[in-house]
Design a protein around this motif. Structure first.
Motif, PDB file in Angstrom:
ATOM      1  N   LYS A 226      -0.593  -2.406 -11.706  1.00 50.42           N
ATOM      2  CA  LYS A 226      -1.164  -3.646 -11.149  1.00 50.42           C
ATOM      3  C   LYS A 226      -0.532  -3.992  -9.805  1.00 50.42           C
ATOM      4  CE  LYS A 226      -2.816  -5.902 -15.242  1.00 50.42           C
ATOM      5  NZ  LYS A 226      -2.283  -6.413 -16.482  1.00 50.42           N
ATOM      6  N   LYS A 227      -1.269  -4.705  -8.997  1.00 48.58           N
ATOM      7  CA  LYS A 227      -0.801  -5.076  -7.655  1.00 48.58           C
ATOM      8  C   LYS A 227       0.496  -5.898  -7.726  1.00 48.58           C
ATOM      9  CE  LYS A 227      -1.179  -6.154  -3.181  1.00 48.58           C
ATOM     10  NZ  LYS A 227       0.194  -6.654  -3.020  1.00 48.58           N
ATOM     11  N   LEU A 228       1.471  -5.458  -6.916  1.00 49.18           N
ATOM     12  CA  LEU A 228       2.749  -6.173  -6.809  1.00 49.18           C
ATOM     13  C   LEU A 228       2.901  -6.643  -5.362  1.00 49.18           C
ATOM     14  CD1 LEU A 228       4.976  -3.368  -8.429  1.00 49.18           C
ATOM     15  CD2 LEU A 228       4.326  -5.525  -9.528  1.00 49.18           C
ATOM     16  N   PRO A 229       3.811  -7.564  -5.090  1.00 51.11           N
ATOM     17  CA  PRO A 229       4.121  -7.843  -3.684  1.00 51.11           C
ATOM     18  C   PRO A 229       4.544  -6.534  -3.009  1.00 51.11           C
ATOM     19  CG  PRO A 229       5.175  -9.442  -5.133  1.00 51.11           C
ATOM     20  CD  PRO A 229       4.594  -8.373  -6.027  1.00 51.11           C
ATOM     21  N   ARG A 231       6.820  -5.401  -0.967  1.00 53.99           N
ATOM     22  CA  ARG A 231       8.200  -4.883  -1.026  1.00 53.99           C
ATOM     23  C   ARG A 231       8.539  -4.369  -2.432  1.00 53.99           C
ATOM     24  NH1 ARG A 231      12.817  -5.012  -2.623  1.00 53.99           N
ATOM     25  NH2 ARG A 231      14.637  -4.337  -1.404  1.00 53.99           N
ATOM     26  N   ASP A 232       8.041  -5.058  -3.440  1.00 55.56           N
ATOM     27  CA  ASP A 232       8.300  -4.631  -4.830  1.00 55.56           C
ATOM     28  C   ASP A 232       7.651  -3.275  -5.122  1.00 55.56           C
ATOM     29  OD1 ASP A 232       9.485  -7.047  -4.997  1.00 55.56           O
ATOM     30  OD2 ASP A 232       8.144  -7.899  -6.502  1.00 55.56           O
ATOM     31  N   ALA A 233       6.463  -3.084  -4.567  1.00 59.28           N
ATOM     32  CA  ALA A 233       5.783  -1.799  -4.791  1.00 59.28           C
ATOM     33  C   ALA A 233       6.552  -0.670  -4.098  1.00 59.28           C
ATOM     34  CB  ALA A 233       4.352  -1.864  -4.267  1.00 59.28           C
ATOM     35  N   LEU A 234       7.123  -0.965  -2.934  1.00 58.26           N
ATOM     36  CA  LEU A 234       7.914   0.055  -2.233  1.00 58.26           C
ATOM     37  C   LEU A 234       9.193   0.344  -3.014  1.00 58.26           C
ATOM     38  CD1 LEU A 234       7.309  -1.274   1.384  1.00 58.26           C
ATOM     39  CD2 LEU A 234       6.475   0.899   0.446  1.00 58.26           C
ATOM     40  N   GLU A 235       9.745  -0.677  -3.617  1.00 57.15           N
ATOM     41  CA  GLU A 235      10.952  -0.479  -4.431  1.00 57.15           C
ATOM     42  C   GLU A 235      10.641   0.369  -5.673  1.00 57.15           C
ATOM     43  OE1 GLU A 235      13.198  -4.019  -5.189  1.00 57.15           O
ATOM     44  OE2 GLU A 235      14.543  -2.942  -6.561  1.00 57.15           O
ATOM     45  N   ASP A 243      14.784   8.641  -9.214  1.00 53.29           N
ATOM     46  CA  ASP A 243      14.988   9.046 -10.614  1.00 53.29           C
ATOM     47  C   ASP A 243      14.286  10.361 -10.946  1.00 53.29           C
ATOM     48  OD1 ASP A 243      16.463   6.804 -10.913  1.00 53.29           O
ATOM     49  OD2 ASP A 243      15.050   5.696 -12.160  1.00 53.29           O
ATOM     50  N   GLY A 244      13.717  11.023  -9.935  1.00 53.16           N
ATOM     51  CA  GLY A 244      13.213  12.382 -10.165  1.00 53.16           C
ATOM     52  C   GLY A 244      11.717  12.586 -10.116  1.00 53.16           C
ATOM     53  N   ALA A 245      10.947  11.541  -9.792  1.00 56.01           N
ATOM     54  CA  ALA A 245       9.491  11.751  -9.654  1.00 56.01           C
ATOM     55  C   ALA A 245       9.231  12.604  -8.417  1.00 56.01           C
ATOM     56  CB  ALA A 245       8.774  10.412  -9.529  1.00 56.01           C
ATOM     57  N   ASN A 246       8.128  13.355  -8.463  1.00 60.30           N
ATOM     58  CA  ASN A 246       7.734  14.170  -7.310  1.00 60.30           C
ATOM     59  C   ASN A 246       6.669  13.481  -6.462  1.00 60.30           C
ATOM     60  OD1 ASN A 246       8.586  16.689  -9.315  1.00 60.30           O
ATOM     61  ND2 ASN A 246       9.055  16.979  -7.154  1.00 60.30           N
ATOM     62  N   GLY A 247       6.614  12.172  -6.568  1.00 62.29           N
ATOM     63  CA  GLY A 247       5.675  11.455  -5.720  1.00 62.29           C
ATOM     64  C   GLY A 247       4.970  10.348  -6.465  1.00 62.29           C
ATOM     65  N   VAL A 248       3.949   9.818  -5.803  1.00 63.44           N
ATOM     66  CA  VAL A 248       3.174   8.726  -6.389  1.00 63.44           C
ATOM     67  C   VAL A 248       1.698   9.097  -6.371  1.00 63.44           C
ATOM     68  CG1 VAL A 248       4.824   6.964  -5.602  1.00 63.44           C
ATOM     69  CG2 VAL A 248       2.862   7.515  -4.166  1.00 63.44           C
ATOM     70  N   ASP A 249       0.983   8.540  -7.327  1.00 58.69           N
ATOM     71  CA  ASP A 249      -0.484   8.599  -7.301  1.00 58.69           C
ATOM     72  C   ASP A 249      -0.881   7.133  -7.344  1.00 58.69           C
ATOM     73  OD1 ASP A 249      -3.074   9.458  -7.323  1.00 58.69           O
ATOM     74  OD2 ASP A 249      -3.134   9.858  -9.468  1.00 58.69           O
ATOM     75  N   MET A 250      -0.935   6.526  -6.197  1.00 57.86           N
ATOM     76  CA  MET A 250      -0.987   5.062  -6.112  1.00 57.86           C
ATOM     77  C   MET A 250      -2.360   4.573  -5.679  1.00 57.86           C
ATOM     78  SD  MET A 250       1.902   2.777  -4.220  1.00 57.86           S
ATOM     79  CE  MET A 250       3.267   2.693  -5.355  1.00 57.86           C
ATOM     80  N   GLY A 251      -2.800   3.517  -6.322  1.00 59.75           N
ATOM     81  CA  GLY A 251      -4.097   2.950  -6.002  1.00 59.75           C
ATOM     82  C   GLY A 251      -3.997   1.514  -5.551  1.00 59.75           C
ATOM     83  N   ARG A 252      -3.995   0.591  -6.541  1.00 62.35           N
ATOM     84  CA  ARG A 252      -4.093  -0.838  -6.229  1.00 62.35           C
ATOM     85  C   ARG A 252      -3.012  -1.333  -5.284  1.00 62.35           C
ATOM     86  NH1 ARG A 252      -4.699  -2.103 -12.482  1.00 62.35           N
ATOM     87  NH2 ARG A 252      -3.610  -0.110 -12.453  1.00 62.35           N
ATOM     88  N   ASN A 253      -1.793  -0.800  -5.404  1.00 62.46           N
ATOM     89  CA  ASN A 253      -0.733  -1.278  -4.517  1.00 62.46           C
ATOM     90  C   ASN A 253      -0.917  -0.794  -3.081  1.00 62.46           C
ATOM     91  OD1 ASN A 253       1.301  -3.072  -5.818  1.00 62.46           O
ATOM     92  ND2 ASN A 253       1.079  -1.469  -7.383  1.00 62.46           N
ATOM     93  N   PHE A 255      -4.603   0.009  -1.828  1.00 65.98           N
ATOM     94  CA  PHE A 255      -5.881  -0.517  -1.310  1.00 65.98           C
ATOM     95  C   PHE A 255      -6.045  -2.030  -1.497  1.00 65.98           C
ATOM     96  CE2 PHE A 255      -7.291   1.550  -5.409  1.00 65.98           C
ATOM     97  CZ  PHE A 255      -7.694   0.409  -6.093  1.00 65.98           C
ATOM     98  N   GLN A 256      -5.176  -2.652  -2.320  1.00 69.00           N
ATOM     99  CA  GLN A 256      -5.229  -4.117  -2.428  1.00 69.00           C
ATOM    100  C   GLN A 256      -4.120  -4.784  -1.607  1.00 69.00           C
ATOM    101  OE1 GLN A 256      -5.168  -4.932  -6.681  1.00 69.00           O
ATOM    102  NE2 GLN A 256      -7.317  -4.370  -6.947  1.00 69.00           N
ATOM    103  N   ALA A 257      -3.348  -3.987  -0.860  1.00 64.21           N
ATOM    104  CA  ALA A 257      -2.290  -4.573  -0.014  1.00 64.21           C
ATOM    105  C   ALA A 257      -2.944  -5.370   1.107  1.00 64.21           C
ATOM    106  CB  ALA A 257      -1.408  -3.464   0.557  1.00 64.21           C
TER     107      ALA A 257
END
Ligand code: R5P
Length: 290
Positions: A226-229, A231-235, A243-253, A255-257
């Motif tokens: 879900k959409k976060l402020p 800075r929170d989404a960047l955090e 913590d070891g993820a190989n990236g993001v598959d990001m949508g709402r944070n 296109f709703q920014a």
């Protein structure tokens, strides 16, 4: 003569040329087929090992949700900043320029919507994935739901087809009102995806995420949720990468920014350059103000 690692025939078949140890830059894919590796290398950057995937497949369960009313106006201008795009075949064919040069993670499973039987899905024909030259087939897996077995079967079937044609299978762990989002649940869900043939997995960030990563033998990318402020989404992205993820598959944070183009560029700085949340937020504001 065996080499220091015990590899046989290190002198290279008697030709005297040193053998380079074969390896692939992504976790768990050393023994995958050439086509799978080639497509994974389209999605993930070899230098950082990570990817910024832009997800805008939400319409298949939600309809024209906020920020996705007009794919041509809301999403197409962002394509140039994404390493990979994730969408349905309907949006791909109707709105995405075939010469955009971006690898596609095709939404490969489909079924009910938020108004009906969510998670009750089937998968498409492999010919469609081949025809669209996709780089991955995304299948939703709803562990712990009443449709658990059906969704695992979808994943298994997709992995069978994908292995036949060298196309990676992207396991997407579902969430629902009744599905937990803690490390125990997500650790189980991601591991089940990998065990059943997923080449890589999408899940959610949680407390103890490093344990989820450690227990999953293939790469993990995180959804934004879900959409976060901003800075929170960047955090969130920063913590996941740390913590070891190989990236993001990001949508709402994205296109709703308030400024989606600035947001995806700030996310890129975190995912590929390790920017801290503060520095990335500064970059976001800089781009936004121009
Ligand atoms: C969910 O089923 C979809 O696959 C979305 O692509 C995924 O949740 C990522 O989008 P968001 O970052 O908005 O959660």
């Amino acid at each position: 003569m065996p080499d220091a690692d015990g590899n046989k025939d290190a002198s290279n078949y008697g030709l005297g040329i040193p053998v380079k140890k074969k390896s692939f830059f992504m976790k768990g894919l050393e023994y995958a087929d050439w086509g799978i590796k080639e497509r994974m290398a389209r999605i993930f950057d070899k230098r950082s090992g990570n990817a910024v995937m832009l997800a805008f497949d939400h319409g298949y369960i939600m309809g024209p949700t906020s920020g996705l009313e007009r794919i041509d106006l809301n999403v197409v201008p962002l394509l140039k900043y994404a390493d990979c795009i994730m969408c349905t075949r309907g949006v791909l064919r109707s709105c995405i320029p075939p010469d955009c040069g971006k690898p596609v993670a095709l939404r490969f499973s489909a079924g009910g919507t938020i108004l009906g039987s969510l998670n009750y899905e089937c998968v498409m024909d492999i010919e469609e994935a081949v025809r669209l030259d996709v780089s991955a087939m995304a299948v939703m897996v709803a562990i712990g739901s009443e449709n658990e077995a059906l969704t695992i079967r979808n994943l298994t079937k997709t992995a069978d087809m994908g292995n036949r044609y060298g196309i990676p299978t992207f396991g997407v762990t579902a969430v629902g009102k009744n599905l937990a989002r803690d490390a125990r649940y997500l650790g189980l869900a991601t591991r089940v995806c990998a065990e059943n043939g997923a080449t890589f997995v999408k899940t959610y960030y949680c407390e103890g995420f490093e344990k989820v990563v450690a227990g999953c033998p293939v790469p993990i990318v995180i959804a934004g949720g879900k959409k976060l402020p901003e800075r929170d989404a960047l955090e969130l992205a920063y913590k996941a990468i740390n913590d070891g993820a190989n990236g993001v598959d990001m949508g709402r944070n994205i296109f709703q920014a308030e400024d989606p183009a600035a947001m995806i560029q700030a996310v890129r700085a975190v995912v590929h350059k390790g920017y801290s949340p503060d520095r990335a937020f500064e970059l976001y504001n800089d781009i936004k103000s121009k």
